[in-house]
Structure formats: structure tokens, C-alpha cells
Design a protein around this motif. Structure first.
Motif, PDB file in Angstrom:
ATOM      1  N   THR A  69       0.815  -1.214   0.000  1.00 51.36           N
ATOM      2  CA  THR A  69       0.000   0.000   0.000  1.00 51.36           C
ATOM      3  C   THR A  69       0.853   1.270   0.000  1.00 51.36           C
ATOM      4  O   THR A  69       0.442   2.288  -0.538  1.00 51.36           O
ATOM      5  CB  THR A  69      -0.935   0.021   1.230  1.00 51.36           C
ATOM      6  OG1 THR A  69      -0.142  -0.171   2.411  1.00 51.36           O
ATOM      7  CG2 THR A  69      -1.975  -1.074   1.149  1.00 51.36           C
ATOM      8  N   GLU A  70       2.049   1.206   0.574  1.00 47.32           N
ATOM      9  CA  GLU A  70       2.887   2.397   0.729  1.00 47.32           C
ATOM     10  C   GLU A  70       3.632   2.825  -0.540  1.00 47.32           C
ATOM     11  O   GLU A  70       3.833   4.006  -0.761  1.00 47.32           O
ATOM     12  CB  GLU A  70       3.934   2.178   1.835  1.00 47.32           C
ATOM     13  CG  GLU A  70       3.368   2.190   3.237  1.00 47.32           C
ATOM     14  CD  GLU A  70       2.990   3.563   3.713  1.00 47.32           C
ATOM     15  OE1 GLU A  70       3.787   4.495   3.568  1.00 47.32           O
ATOM     16  OE2 GLU A  70       1.876   3.703   4.229  1.00 47.32           O
ATOM     17  N   ILE A  71       4.041   1.858  -1.354  1.00 48.48           N
ATOM     18  CA  ILE A  71       4.892   2.165  -2.510  1.00 48.48           C
ATOM     19  C   ILE A  71       4.279   3.233  -3.417  1.00 48.48           C
ATOM     20  O   ILE A  71       4.967   4.132  -3.873  1.00 48.48           O
ATOM     21  CB  ILE A  71       5.240   0.876  -3.298  1.00 48.48           C
ATOM     22  CG1 ILE A  71       6.405   0.181  -2.599  1.00 48.48           C
ATOM     23  CG2 ILE A  71       5.612   1.179  -4.740  1.00 48.48           C
ATOM     24  CD1 ILE A  71       6.878  -1.078  -3.259  1.00 48.48           C
ATOM     25  N   SER A  72       2.980   3.141  -3.655  1.00 52.64           N
ATOM     26  CA  SER A  72       2.319   4.088  -4.564  1.00 52.64           C
ATOM     27  C   SER A  72       2.355   5.524  -4.049  1.00 52.64           C
ATOM     28  O   SER A  72       2.206   6.465  -4.823  1.00 52.64           O
ATOM     29  CB  SER A  72       0.866   3.660  -4.789  1.00 52.64           C
ATOM     30  OG  SER A  72       0.850   2.345  -5.288  1.00 52.64           O
ATOM     31  N   ASN A  73       2.550   5.711  -2.738  1.00 50.49           N
ATOM     32  CA  ASN A  73       2.558   7.059  -2.143  1.00 50.49           C
ATOM     33  C   ASN A  73       3.937   7.719  -2.179  1.00 50.49           C
ATOM     34  O   ASN A  73       4.095   8.818  -1.682  1.00 50.49           O
ATOM     35  CB  ASN A  73       2.094   7.000  -0.673  1.00 50.49           C
ATOM     36  CG  ASN A  73       0.723   6.389  -0.538  1.00 50.49           C
ATOM     37  OD1 ASN A  73      -0.100   6.527  -1.428  1.00 50.49           O
ATOM     38  ND2 ASN A  73       0.474   5.719   0.578  1.00 50.49           N
ATOM     39  N   HIS A  74       4.932   7.019  -2.724  1.00 51.94           N
ATOM     40  CA  HIS A  74       6.301   7.540  -2.674  1.00 51.94           C
ATOM     41  C   HIS A  74       6.951   7.589  -4.046  1.00 51.94           C
ATOM     42  O   HIS A  74       6.683   6.754  -4.904  1.00 51.94           O
ATOM     43  CB  HIS A  74       7.170   6.669  -1.755  1.00 51.94           C
ATOM     44  CG  HIS A  74       6.712   6.674  -0.338  1.00 51.94           C
ATOM     45  ND1 HIS A  74       7.101   7.629   0.576  1.00 51.94           N
ATOM     46  CD2 HIS A  74       5.861   5.857   0.325  1.00 51.94           C
ATOM     47  CE1 HIS A  74       6.519   7.380   1.732  1.00 51.94           C
ATOM     48  NE2 HIS A  74       5.768   6.313   1.608  1.00 51.94           N
ATOM     49  N   ASN A  75       7.821   8.558  -4.213  1.00 56.28           N
ATOM     50  CA  ASN A  75       8.636   8.647  -5.424  1.00 56.28           C
ATOM     51  C   ASN A  75       9.987   8.017  -5.074  1.00 56.28           C
ATOM     52  O   ASN A  75      10.845   8.662  -4.481  1.00 56.28           O
ATOM     53  CB  ASN A  75       8.781  10.124  -5.832  1.00 56.28           C
ATOM     54  CG  ASN A  75       9.632  10.287  -7.065  1.00 56.28           C
ATOM     55  OD1 ASN A  75       9.824   9.344  -7.827  1.00 56.28           O
ATOM     56  ND2 ASN A  75      10.169  11.470  -7.257  1.00 56.28           N
TER      57      ASN A  75
END
Length: 196
Positions: A69-75
Motif C-alpha cells: 500500500t505504501e509504494i504508490s505514495n512515494h517517489n
């Protein structure tokens, strides 16, 4: 036969390619392959902080679930170094829950070099460098942050509060707290680099 071919091909992809494919298609095969490459390192960091094999194994599974879930929120520019920070922060959060105010960090230079090629991407506030000079520069830079960022950085790093606790205290969303901490860290890094 086709499935075997798919798995042989997926193993040839670079970290960056796997990350892009996972973000685009949201297929766990890509993330699974990416995580598998560093799972032994994640386990080593978890074992160092959490001390017991059972807790470390549970953490390895929880971190993988968190990544989905976290990967999509980060560059993410370097998955390996980003994963190190996520793993360390996860372990610290677990320790804060069980032993508030009793965390003693040991020198993690060996752990860090084992986990990734260089430590340039690790933020100074996340490192274990407690030398007077670094601490003084960090304190001065924290004072220069915007009020909300300063408050969140202090609550998270110096009072060992979780994202949820900070969100409740400041009566705002967890997402905003994460953003304030991330932006605060970026501003701190800029400030510290300017002081060199």
C-alpha cells in the motif's frame, strides 16, 4: 511452461523495472520478486532491533504487506535504500509501542553498508551519528522549519510518538502528518547541506 518462462523473465528485470511494473499493474508478482532480493537483509535489520527471531519474522511479513500500500505514495529512486529506511522505521515504531522512551540505538554503520552500497541517501536525522557538531547543526535547522513541520519532527523523533498519536494530538489526518515529516526532513537535509 508459460508460467516458468514468466518467472525466468521476471528474475532478469532490474529493481527499477520491477518497481515501475508493480506501480503500473499492481501485480504482486513484481513486488514479490523485488522484496525477495532483499528479504534476508530486511530480516537482519529486524533481528538487530527486535532481538527475537519470531518478532523479526513477523516484521518481515508485516513490512511486505505495508509495501503493497505504501509504494504508490512515494517517489522511490533507489528501492534498496528506501526499503532500509522503511524497515528501520518500522522496527523503531514497534519498539516505541513496547518500550516507550527506552530505545538505545547502536552504531548501524556496518548494518547500513551491508544493506546498501552507500549511505548518502540515509537522512541525517535517521542516522545514529550523535556527535555534538551534527546534533547542534540539526537543532539549528529544526528551529528554521515551518511551525507544523517542526512540531511533527519533534513529536516523532524526540518524543517517539507514532503517526497516529501525532495525528490525534494535532487533530489532523495521518496522511498529512507523514507529508509534514517528509517535507520537514527534506528541508532539514537542504539546511544541513548548506551548513557544510
Amino acid at each position: 511452461m508459460r508460467l516458468t518462462f514468466f518467472y525466468r523473465n521476471i528474475q532478469k528485470l532490474s529493481d527499477e523495472e520491477l518497481l515501475i511494473l508493480f506501480q503500473k499493474k499492481q501485480e504482486t508478482d513484481y513486488l514479490g520478486e523485488l522484496y525477495k532480493r532483499y528479504m534476508h537483509l530486511v530480516h537482519g535489520v529486524c533481528l538487530k532491533y527486535l532481538k527475537t527471531p519470531d518478532m523479526a519474522e513477523d516484521a518481515v511479513i508485516s513490512i511486505y504487506e505495508k509495501l503493497q500500500t505504501e509504494i504508490s505514495n512515494h517517489n522511490i529512486k533507489n528501492f534498496k535504500s528506501w526499503l532500509y529506511v522503511v524497515t528501520k522505521n518500522y522496527c523503531l515504531m514497534q519498539l516505541r509501542k513496547t518500550k516507550p522512551g527506552q530505545i538505545i540505538l547502536s552504531d548501524s554503520e556496518a548494518e547500513l553498508s551491508a544493506f546498501m552500497e552507500n549511505e548518502t541517501e540515509l537522512h541525517p536525522i535517521d542516522s545514529d551519528d550523535n556527535s555534538g557538531e551534527t546534533e547542534k547543526a540539526l537543532a539549528a535547522c529544526i528551529e528554521r522549519l515551518k511551525a507544523e513541520q517542526k512540531k511533527c519532527i519533534r513529536l516523532f523523533y524526540f518524543e517517539q510518538k507514532s503517526y497516529r498519536e501525532i495525528a490525534e494530538e494535532l487533530k489532523t489526518e495521518i496522511k498529512k502528518i507523514k507529508s509534514l515529516i517528509q517535507n520537514g526532513k527534506r528541508n532539514l537535509k537542504i539546511c544541513l547541506e548548506a551548513k557544510k
